[in-house]
Write a protein that holds these residues in place. Structure first.
Motif, PDB file in Angstrom:
ATOM      1  N   THR A  78      -8.591  99.034  44.089  1.00 17.84           N
ATOM      2  CA  THR A  78      -7.853  99.805  45.078  1.00 17.84           C
ATOM      3  C   THR A  78      -7.862 101.274  44.657  1.00 17.84           C
ATOM      4  OG1 THR A  78      -5.748  99.616  43.912  1.00 17.84           O
ATOM      5  CG2 THR A  78      -6.305  97.844  45.479  1.00 17.84           C
ATOM      6  N   THR A  79      -7.421 102.148  45.536  1.00 16.81           N
ATOM      7  CA  THR A  79      -7.298 103.560  45.190  1.00 16.81           C
ATOM      8  C   THR A  79      -6.354 103.714  43.997  1.00 16.81           C
ATOM      9  OG1 THR A  79      -7.651 104.149  47.496  1.00 16.81           O
ATOM     10  CG2 THR A  79      -6.725 105.852  46.094  1.00 16.81           C
ATOM     11  N   TYR A  80      -5.309 102.927  43.967  1.00 19.65           N
ATOM     12  CA  TYR A  80      -4.360 102.970  42.848  1.00 19.65           C
ATOM     13  C   TYR A  80      -5.040 102.570  41.540  1.00 19.65           C
ATOM     14  CZ  TYR A  80      -0.212 102.049  40.038  1.00 19.65           C
ATOM     15  OH  TYR A  80       0.731 102.050  39.041  1.00 19.65           O
ATOM     16  N   ASP A  81      -5.848 101.499  41.563  1.00 14.24           N
ATOM     17  CA  ASP A  81      -6.577 101.068  40.364  1.00 14.24           C
ATOM     18  C   ASP A  81      -7.469 102.180  39.831  1.00 14.24           C
ATOM     19  OD1 ASP A  81      -5.554  98.440  40.546  1.00 14.24           O
ATOM     20  OD2 ASP A  81      -7.225  97.808  41.823  1.00 14.24           O
TER      21      ASP A  81
ATOM     22  N   THR B 167      -7.194 105.380  40.443  1.00 17.12           N
ATOM     23  CA  THR B 167      -6.354 106.487  39.985  1.00 17.12           C
ATOM     24  C   THR B 167      -5.865 106.231  38.565  1.00 17.12           C
ATOM     25  OG1 THR B 167      -5.660 106.982  42.232  1.00 17.12           O
ATOM     26  CG2 THR B 167      -4.256 107.817  40.473  1.00 17.12           C
ATOM     27  N   LEU B 168      -5.440 105.012  38.270  1.00 18.98           N
ATOM     28  CA  LEU B 168      -5.023 104.671  36.913  1.00 18.98           C
ATOM     29  C   LEU B 168      -6.175 104.820  35.928  1.00 18.98           C
ATOM     30  CD1 LEU B 168      -2.744 101.539  37.423  1.00 18.98           C
ATOM     31  CD2 LEU B 168      -2.055 103.894  36.925  1.00 18.98           C
ATOM     32  N   CYS B 169      -7.349 104.426  36.347  1.00 19.29           N
ATOM     33  CA  CYS B 169      -8.537 104.561  35.509  1.00 19.29           C
ATOM     34  C   CYS B 169      -8.814 106.032  35.198  1.00 19.29           C
ATOM     35  CB  CYS B 169      -9.729 103.915  36.200  1.00 19.29           C
ATOM     36  SG  CYS B 169     -11.263 104.046  35.271  1.00 19.29           S
TER      37      CYS B 169
ATOM     38  N   GLU C 109      -6.668 108.520  35.206  1.00 22.63           N
ATOM     39  CA  GLU C 109      -5.622 109.029  34.305  1.00 22.63           C
ATOM     40  C   GLU C 109      -5.835 108.536  32.879  1.00 22.63           C
ATOM     41  OE1 GLU C 109      -3.528 111.439  34.979  1.00 22.63           O
ATOM     42  OE2 GLU C 109      -4.467 111.471  36.951  1.00 22.63           O
TER      43      GLU C 109
ATOM     44  N   VAL D  60     -10.600 110.627  41.529  1.00 22.70           N
ATOM     45  CA  VAL D  60     -11.041 109.476  42.324  1.00 22.70           C
ATOM     46  C   VAL D  60     -12.010 109.991  43.375  1.00 22.70           C
ATOM     47  CG1 VAL D  60     -10.291 107.695  43.939  1.00 22.70           C
ATOM     48  CG2 VAL D  60      -8.842 108.287  41.972  1.00 22.70           C
TER      49      VAL D  60
END
Length: 74
Positions: free
Chosen positions: A7-10, A12-14, A16, A34
């Protein structure tokens, strides 16, 4: 079968996580982010790409040196 695409969240965490790891070595990639176009495409599943961006020669050499050192420590 469950959808395991990032996901976009996944992603984004990557990004960061990568930014933090690079900072430990004094490396900053100004364009690290991203790649939203990867989610807009017709990929199945979405690619979940990270844009590493542009960097100067000094940063590229520092990154290469850190990677080389990490490779010899394995």
């Amino acid at each position: 079968m469950p959808d395991r695409s990032p996901t976009t969240y996944d992603v984004t965490l990557c990004v960061e996580d990568l930014r933090s790891a690079l900072a430990l070595h004094g490396i900053t990639l100004p364009s690290l982010r991203v790649d939203l176009a990867g989610f807009a495409g017709t990929y199945a599943p979405p690619a979940g790409l990270v844009t590493l961006g542009n960097c100067n020669v000094t940063t590229a050499r520092a990154l290469a040196a850190v990677l080389r050192k990490a490779g010899t420590e394995c």
